[in-house]
Write a protein that holds these residues in place. Structure first.
Motif, PDB file in Angstrom:
ATOM      1  N   THR A  58       0.838  -1.196   0.000  1.00 32.89           N
ATOM      2  CA  THR A  58       0.000   0.000   0.000  1.00 32.89           C
ATOM      3  C   THR A  58       0.873   1.246   0.000  1.00 32.89           C
ATOM      4  O   THR A  58       2.004   1.231   0.499  1.00 32.89           O
ATOM      5  CB  THR A  58      -0.930   0.049   1.229  1.00 32.89           C
ATOM      6  N   PHE A  59       0.338   2.304  -0.560  1.00 32.54           N
ATOM      7  CA  PHE A  59       0.994   3.605  -0.546  1.00 32.54           C
ATOM      8  C   PHE A  59      -0.025   4.652  -0.116  1.00 32.54           C
ATOM      9  O   PHE A  59      -1.205   4.563  -0.468  1.00 32.54           O
ATOM     10  CB  PHE A  59       1.529   3.978  -1.938  1.00 32.54           C
ATOM     11  N   TYR A  60       0.458   5.662   0.595  1.00 32.00           N
ATOM     12  CA  TYR A  60      -0.413   6.734   1.071  1.00 32.00           C
ATOM     13  C   TYR A  60       0.237   8.083   0.810  1.00 32.00           C
ATOM     14  O   TYR A  60       1.462   8.231   0.892  1.00 32.00           O
ATOM     15  CB  TYR A  60      -0.674   6.604   2.571  1.00 32.00           C
ATOM     16  N   ALA A  61      -0.605   9.065   0.538  1.00 34.42           N
ATOM     17  CA  ALA A  61      -0.121  10.434   0.516  1.00 34.42           C
ATOM     18  C   ALA A  61       0.294  10.821   1.928  1.00 34.42           C
ATOM     19  O   ALA A  61      -0.299  10.368   2.917  1.00 34.42           O
ATOM     20  CB  ALA A  61      -1.221  11.365   0.014  1.00 34.42           C
ATOM     21  N   GLU A  62       1.309  11.666   2.020  1.00 35.55           N
ATOM     22  CA  GLU A  62       1.804  12.075   3.343  1.00 35.55           C
ATOM     23  C   GLU A  62       0.710  12.718   4.173  1.00 35.55           C
ATOM     24  O   GLU A  62       0.657  12.540   5.386  1.00 35.55           O
ATOM     25  CB  GLU A  62       2.969  13.038   3.174  1.00 35.55           C
ATOM     26  N   SER A  63      -0.176  13.424   3.518  1.00 40.03           N
ATOM     27  CA  SER A  63      -1.210  14.173   4.222  1.00 40.03           C
ATOM     28  C   SER A  63      -2.251  13.277   4.900  1.00 40.03           C
ATOM     29  O   SER A  63      -3.003  13.753   5.757  1.00 40.03           O
ATOM     30  CB  SER A  63      -1.920  15.119   3.249  1.00 40.03           C
ATOM     31  N   VAL A  64      -2.301  11.993   4.515  1.00 43.21           N
ATOM     32  CA  VAL A  64      -3.315  11.113   5.094  1.00 43.21           C
ATOM     33  C   VAL A  64      -2.714   9.949   5.877  1.00 43.21           C
ATOM     34  O   VAL A  64      -3.462   9.168   6.482  1.00 43.21           O
ATOM     35  CB  VAL A  64      -4.268  10.566   4.003  1.00 43.21           C
ATOM     36  N   LYS A  65      -1.406   9.827   5.874  1.00 39.61           N
ATOM     37  CA  LYS A  65      -0.771   8.722   6.593  1.00 39.61           C
ATOM     38  C   LYS A  65      -1.157   8.741   8.068  1.00 39.61           C
ATOM     39  O   LYS A  65      -1.139   9.779   8.707  1.00 39.61           O
ATOM     40  CB  LYS A  65       0.751   8.806   6.456  1.00 39.61           C
ATOM     41  N   GLY A  66      -1.483   7.556   8.568  1.00 38.20           N
ATOM     42  CA  GLY A  66      -1.886   7.445   9.972  1.00 38.20           C
ATOM     43  C   GLY A  66      -3.347   7.736  10.212  1.00 38.20           C
ATOM     44  O   GLY A  66      -3.855   7.473  11.310  1.00 38.20           O
ATOM     45  N   ARG A  67      -4.045   8.269   9.216  1.00 39.28           N
ATOM     46  CA  ARG A  67      -5.467   8.586   9.367  1.00 39.28           C
ATOM     47  C   ARG A  67      -6.340   7.749   8.431  1.00 39.28           C
ATOM     48  O   ARG A  67      -7.461   7.391   8.786  1.00 39.28           O
ATOM     49  CB  ARG A  67      -5.713  10.067   9.083  1.00 39.28           C
ATOM     50  N   PHE A  68      -5.855   7.471   7.239  1.00 37.42           N
ATOM     51  CA  PHE A  68      -6.620   6.723   6.234  1.00 37.42           C
ATOM     52  C   PHE A  68      -6.029   5.329   6.078  1.00 37.42           C
ATOM     53  O   PHE A  68      -4.814   5.136   6.187  1.00 37.42           O
ATOM     54  CB  PHE A  68      -6.575   7.416   4.889  1.00 37.42           C
ATOM     55  N   THR A  69      -6.891   4.367   5.786  1.00 36.64           N
ATOM     56  CA  THR A  69      -6.460   2.998   5.523  1.00 36.64           C
ATOM     57  C   THR A  69      -7.183   2.460   4.300  1.00 36.64           C
ATOM     58  O   THR A  69      -8.422   2.482   4.245  1.00 36.64           O
ATOM     59  CB  THR A  69      -6.752   2.081   6.717  1.00 36.64           C
ATOM     60  N   ILE A  70      -6.408   1.999   3.329  1.00 37.58           N
ATOM     61  CA  ILE A  70      -6.988   1.366   2.154  1.00 37.58           C
ATOM     62  C   ILE A  70      -6.939  -0.149   2.329  1.00 37.58           C
ATOM     63  O   ILE A  70      -5.975  -0.691   2.870  1.00 37.58           O
ATOM     64  CB  ILE A  70      -6.253   1.794   0.859  1.00 37.58           C
ATOM     65  N   SER A  71      -7.995  -0.818   1.896  1.00 39.71           N
ATOM     66  CA  SER A  71      -8.043  -2.270   1.985  1.00 39.71           C
ATOM     67  C   SER A  71      -8.905  -2.789   0.842  1.00 39.71           C
ATOM     68  O   SER A  71      -9.573  -2.009   0.157  1.00 39.71           O
ATOM     69  CB  SER A  71      -8.611  -2.727   3.336  1.00 39.71           C
ATOM     70  N   ARG A  72      -8.868  -4.093   0.650  1.00 39.28           N
ATOM     71  CA  ARG A  72      -9.670  -4.674  -0.411  1.00 39.28           C
ATOM     72  C   ARG A  72     -10.145  -6.061  -0.029  1.00 39.28           C
ATOM     73  O   ARG A  72      -9.495  -6.765   0.743  1.00 39.28           O
ATOM     74  CB  ARG A  72      -8.882  -4.724  -1.728  1.00 39.28           C
ATOM     75  N   ASP A  73     -11.287  -6.426  -0.588  1.00 41.65           N
ATOM     76  CA  ASP A  73     -11.848  -7.756  -0.437  1.00 41.65           C
ATOM     77  C   ASP A  73     -12.021  -8.306  -1.847  1.00 41.65           C
ATOM     78  O   ASP A  73     -13.003  -7.965  -2.535  1.00 41.65           O
ATOM     79  CB  ASP A  73     -13.184  -7.690   0.301  1.00 41.65           C
ATOM     80  N   ASN A  74     -11.080  -9.119  -2.283  1.00 40.31           N
ATOM     81  CA  ASN A  74     -11.110  -9.595  -3.666  1.00 40.31           C
ATOM     82  C   ASN A  74     -12.282 -10.541  -3.926  1.00 40.31           C
ATOM     83  O   ASN A  74     -12.738 -10.659  -5.067  1.00 40.31           O
ATOM     84  CB  ASN A  74      -9.795 -10.265  -4.018  1.00 40.31           C
ATOM     85  N   ALA A  75     -12.767 -11.193  -2.905  1.00 39.68           N
ATOM     86  CA  ALA A  75     -13.930 -12.066  -3.077  1.00 39.68           C
ATOM     87  C   ALA A  75     -15.167 -11.256  -3.464  1.00 39.68           C
ATOM     88  O   ALA A  75     -16.062 -11.755  -4.139  1.00 39.68           O
ATOM     89  CB  ALA A  75     -14.191 -12.853  -1.815  1.00 39.68           C
ATOM     90  N   LYS A  76     -15.176  -9.999  -3.021  1.00 38.09           N
ATOM     91  CA  LYS A  76     -16.305  -9.114  -3.321  1.00 38.09           C
ATOM     92  C   LYS A  76     -15.962  -8.082  -4.393  1.00 38.09           C
ATOM     93  O   LYS A  76     -16.797  -7.234  -4.719  1.00 38.09           O
ATOM     94  CB  LYS A  76     -16.748  -8.387  -2.048  1.00 38.09           C
TER      95      LYS A  76
END
Length: 120
Positions: A58-76
């Motif tokens: 995963t990669f995050y913009a510096e402005s959102v690190k520690g606040r935003f989390t990206i995730s995925r459910d490949n089954a869905k």
């Protein structure tokens, strides 16, 4: 035909949380790297978070690190963006994007966008 459909945007007070979802179908499937971008009027679209097809990178913009989390459910075939500790400067239209060529390539497909508004 590729479709990316975002949901979960809305109005929230500063310090609050929202979770965005992006349902993918067609060629933008579980083998694509995915990402969330945002744009405000008069500014270029910026990358917020990106995730590999496996979810291991995963990669995050510096402005959102520690606040935003990206995730995925490949089954869905769904990608999420959990946004915590929201700030007024996070106000933007958020777009889901798919990169079938890989995580380090520009997206080939885009959703229609969902508005996130953070009030102070």
């Amino acid at each position: 035909q590729v479709q990316l459909v975002e949901s979960g945007g809305g109005l929230v007070q500063a310090g609050g949380s929202l979770r965005l979802s992006c349902a993918a179908s067609g060629r933008a499937d579980s083998t694509s790297a995915m990402g969330w971008f945002r744009q405000t009027p008069g500014k270029d679209r910026e990358s917020v978070a990106r995730i590999s097809w496996s979810g291991s990178t995963t990669f995050y913009a510096e402005s959102v690190k520690g606040r935003f989390t990206i995730s995925r459910d490949n089954a869905k075939n769904t990608v999420y963006l959990q946004m915590n500790s929201l700030k007024p400067e996070d106000t933007a239209v958020y777009y889901c994007a798919a990169s079938p060529r890989g995580l380090y390539y520009d997206p080939d497909y885009w959703g229609q966008g969902t508005q996130v508004t953070v009030s102070s």
